[in-house]
Design a protein around this motif. Structure first.
Motif, mmCIF file in Angstrom:
data_model
loop_
_atom_site.group_PDB
_atom_site.id
_atom_site.type_symbol
_atom_site.label_atom_id
_atom_site.label_comp_id
_atom_site.label_asym_id
_atom_site.label_seq_id
_atom_site.Cartn_x
_atom_site.Cartn_y
_atom_site.Cartn_z
ATOM 1 N N ILE A 199 44.213 -13.410 -7.777
ATOM 2 C CA ILE A 199 44.554 -13.673 -9.175
ATOM 3 C C ILE A 199 44.457 -15.164 -9.479
ATOM 4 C CG2 ILE A 199 46.439 -13.600 -10.855
ATOM 5 C CD1 ILE A 199 47.352 -11.003 -9.525
ATOM 6 N N LEU A 200 45.003 -16.004 -8.557
ATOM 7 C CA LEU A 200 44.921 -17.444 -8.771
ATOM 8 C C LEU A 200 43.467 -17.920 -8.804
ATOM 9 C CD1 LEU A 200 47.820 -18.724 -6.476
ATOM 10 C CD2 LEU A 200 47.764 -18.715 -8.972
ATOM 11 N N ALA A 201 42.654 -17.372 -7.923
ATOM 12 C CA ALA A 201 41.237 -17.752 -7.910
ATOM 13 C C ALA A 201 40.549 -17.347 -9.212
ATOM 14 C CB ALA A 201 40.543 -17.110 -6.713
ATOM 15 N N ARG A 202 40.898 -16.195 -9.732
ATOM 16 C CA ARG A 202 40.297 -15.734 -10.988
ATOM 17 C C ARG A 202 40.746 -16.611 -12.156
ATOM 18 N NH1 ARG A 202 37.613 -11.465 -12.925
ATOM 19 N NH2 ARG A 202 37.984 -10.812 -15.088
ATOM 20 N N VAL A 203 42.054 -16.982 -12.177
ATOM 21 C CA VAL A 203 42.549 -17.863 -13.229
ATOM 22 C C VAL A 203 41.853 -19.223 -13.155
ATOM 23 C CG1 VAL A 203 44.578 -19.120 -14.055
ATOM 24 C CG2 VAL A 203 44.776 -16.712 -13.418
ATOM 25 N N ARG A 204 41.710 -19.744 -11.948
ATOM 26 C CA ARG A 204 41.050 -21.036 -11.776
ATOM 27 C C ARG A 204 39.611 -20.995 -12.279
ATOM 28 N NH1 ARG A 204 37.872 -22.367 -7.732
ATOM 29 N NH2 ARG A 204 38.704 -20.712 -6.386
ATOM 30 N N LYS A 205 38.892 -19.960 -11.905
ATOM 31 C CA LYS A 205 37.487 -19.858 -12.295
ATOM 32 C C LYS A 205 37.324 -19.662 -13.797
ATOM 33 C CE LYS A 205 33.298 -17.172 -11.417
ATOM 34 N NZ LYS A 205 32.704 -16.035 -10.662
ATOM 35 N N ARG A 206 38.114 -18.728 -14.357
ATOM 36 C CA ARG A 206 37.986 -18.429 -15.783
ATOM 37 C C ARG A 206 38.467 -19.586 -16.645
ATOM 38 N NH1 ARG A 206 34.794 -16.389 -19.333
ATOM 39 N NH2 ARG A 206 35.844 -15.400 -21.141
ATOM 40 N N GLY A 207 39.564 -20.261 -16.211
ATOM 41 C CA GLY A 207 40.062 -21.398 -16.975
ATOM 42 C C GLY A 207 39.070 -22.533 -17.014
ATOM 43 N N ALA A 208 38.386 -22.784 -15.897
ATOM 44 C CA ALA A 208 37.377 -23.844 -15.865
ATOM 45 C C ALA A 208 36.232 -23.524 -16.803
ATOM 46 C CB ALA A 208 36.873 -24.035 -14.442
ATOM 47 N N GLU A 209 35.908 -22.258 -16.935
ATOM 48 C CA GLU A 209 34.825 -21.851 -17.841
ATOM 49 C C GLU A 209 35.210 -22.041 -19.299
ATOM 50 O OE1 GLU A 209 34.090 -17.856 -16.726
ATOM 51 O OE2 GLU A 209 32.930 -18.360 -14.910
ATOM 52 N N LEU A 210 36.483 -21.751 -19.633
ATOM 53 C CA LEU A 210 36.923 -21.834 -21.023
ATOM 54 C C LEU A 210 37.128 -23.269 -21.476
ATOM 55 C CD1 LEU A 210 39.470 -18.868 -21.125
ATOM 56 C CD2 LEU A 210 37.156 -18.924 -22.082
ATOM 57 N N GLY A 211 37.591 -24.148 -20.561
ATOM 58 C CA GLY A 211 37.828 -25.533 -20.918
ATOM 59 C C GLY A 211 39.077 -25.703 -21.753
ATOM 60 N N GLY A 212 39.297 -26.919 -22.230
ATOM 61 C CA GLY A 212 40.463 -27.192 -23.058
ATOM 62 C C GLY A 212 41.757 -27.035 -22.280
ATOM 63 N N GLU A 213 42.784 -26.450 -22.950
ATOM 64 C CA GLU A 213 44.068 -26.230 -22.291
ATOM 65 C C GLU A 213 43.937 -25.274 -21.110
ATOM 66 O OE1 GLU A 213 46.950 -24.987 -25.073
ATOM 67 O OE2 GLU A 213 46.985 -26.873 -26.202
ATOM 68 N N ALA A 214 42.990 -24.352 -21.206
ATOM 69 C CA ALA A 214 42.767 -23.408 -20.108
ATOM 70 C C ALA A 214 42.306 -24.133 -18.849
ATOM 71 C CB ALA A 214 41.751 -22.348 -20.513
ATOM 72 N N ALA A 215 41.596 -25.251 -19.023
ATOM 73 C CA ALA A 215 41.144 -26.014 -17.861
ATOM 74 C C ALA A 215 42.331 -26.608 -17.107
ATOM 75 C CB ALA A 215 40.186 -27.114 -18.302
ATOM 76 N N GLU A 216 43.373 -27.051 -17.855
ATOM 77 C CA GLU A 216 44.579 -27.560 -17.213
ATOM 78 C C GLU A 216 45.273 -26.463 -16.415
ATOM 79 O OE1 GLU A 216 47.687 -30.093 -16.036
ATOM 80 O OE2 GLU A 216 45.636 -30.443 -16.737
ATOM 81 N N LEU A 217 45.337 -25.263 -17.006
ATOM 82 C CA LEU A 217 45.912 -24.120 -16.269
ATOM 83 C C LEU A 217 45.071 -23.804 -15.037
ATOM 84 C CD1 LEU A 217 46.900 -21.746 -19.233
ATOM 85 C CD2 LEU A 217 48.408 -23.193 -17.854
#
Length: 381
Positions: A199-217
């Motif tokens: 789950i953490l790996a998926r959050v990291r990957k997807r957040g990097a793709e979305l950028g913005g505040e999601a990139a911080e997450l």
């Protein structure tokens, strides 16, 4: 004392020795009774030895009987029976070094004491029997000294075997506990890998793709993923039976995406209190890196075991500490570094040095001496 005590074979041998030596004593009395002053007393002593053997043999074969009061009572009874032999042997038999009535039966308490308490107890009991033998005969000659040397030597050798057996059992138990802890950790690792880490790996990957505040997450999720993987991979922080602990696992769990930890391949054993203090010190040093070195700073923790001392280096590539900054902090009443790091290292008997300059990062080097009793031969980086 547990039924599976490592010294159980030694106790069984002690019980067998009591039986064999009693039979030998009967034969000695039968052979020499014609020269005794009081043959009836010799057989009376043998009767007491028989009754006492009926008690001590089962006692030494069972955990309830492997106690100090049984062993030292055995020594007392033996000494009394040896002393009573002075009224049995004739003066000529004393001169001819005819065996006392208990004869080799008297060596059993020294063996039992050695099994129970180790070398010191075995030697002490052997000396008591040897002194009683000398006082009963009222003479000091080569034969009496020979018996004394044999008794003391037997107590030492059996005591050493007893201590070695117990230490081996403790080490085996510790190895089994470590094996069980490793197996449990591997089971948890599989479970965590199939759930939390994915789950953490998926959050990291997807957040990097979305950028913005999601990139911080995504960044935070990545740090927690690295920390969790380090926690799963670290050896279990188990304390040894001698009050020491391995420093490595306590520091390995501090690894994150921005902190790398390098430790030796073998255990770095130090007193438990020292390990706790060093773990706290390294944690505080890394906290200072996070607060003052800059948002993009990285840190490295290196542990070196030099045998007589352990060296821990905490280095970062941050902005460094300007010259005089620490002295200014002390003057202003901010004693954090001086008290929490330098003071605690000094209490451990160690030394700490600081190497820093503006723009060149910071490196703390902590050197802690290992207690001489725990120093390993050789040592190395």
């Amino acid at each position: 004392m547990p039924p599976n005590d490592a010294t159980s074979p030694l106790w069984r041998s002690t019980a067998i020795l009591r039986i064999v030596t009693f039979v030998f004593a009967v034969v000695v009395v039968f052979v020499h009774q014609g020269g005794y002053v009081r043959p009836w007393l010799a057989w009376t002593i043998l009767g007491v030895m028989f009754v006492w053997s009926l008690f001590t043999v089962p006692a030494y074969l069972r955990p309830w009987g492997r106690r100090g009061w049984v062993v030292w009572s055995d020594l007392g009874v033996t000494a009394v029976l040896m002393g009573a032999s002075a009224w049995v042997l004739s003066p000529q038999q004393i001169v001819d070094i005819v065996p006392l009535v208990p004869t080799v039966w008297a060596c059993v308490p020294a063996v039992a004491a050695a099994v129970l308490g180790g070398q010191i107890a075995g030697i002490s009991a052997g000396l008591v029997v040897a002194v009683t033998n000398g006082l009963t005969r009222n003479v000091l000659n080569t034969d009496v000294m020979r018996d004394a040397v044999l008794l003391v030597g037997a107590g030492f050798v059996v005591g050493l075997a007893s201590v070695t057996a117990r230490r081996s059992q403790e080490r085996m138990a510790q190895a089994l506990r470590a094996e069980a802890a490793t197996a449990e950790r591997e089971r948890l690792a599989r479970s965590i890998h199939d759930s939390v880490l994915q789950i953490l790996a998926r959050v990291r990957k997807r957040g990097a793709e979305l950028g913005g505040e999601a990139a911080e997450l995504a960044r935070l999720a990545g740090e927690q993923e690295v920390a969790l993987r380090s926690l799963v991979a670290a050896a279990p922080p188990e304390s040894a039976a001698d009050g020491t602990a391995d420093l490595r696992p306590r520091l390995q769990v501090m690894a994150t995406a921005s902190v790398q930890v390098a430790v030796p391949g073998t255990a770095v054993q130090l007193p438990e209190t020292t390990v706790t203090e060093l773990t706290s010190l390294v944690g505080e040093a890394l906290l200072n890196v996070a607060r003052h070195a800059g948002p993009d700073a990285h840190a490295w923790v290196l542990v070196e075991d030099l045998g007589d001392q352990v060296v821990i280096s905490v280095r970062d590539d941050g902005q460094g500490i300007p010259s005089g900054r620490l002295d200014q902090a002390v003057s202003a009443g901010r004693m954090g570094v001086a008290r929490s790091i330098r003071g605690r290292v000094s209490e451990l008997g160690g030394t700490i040095t600081l190497d820093t300059a503006p723009g060149e990062g910071t490196e703390w080097e902590i050197r802690i001496p290992r207690p001489k009793a725990r120093q390993r031969k050789g040592g190395g980086r």
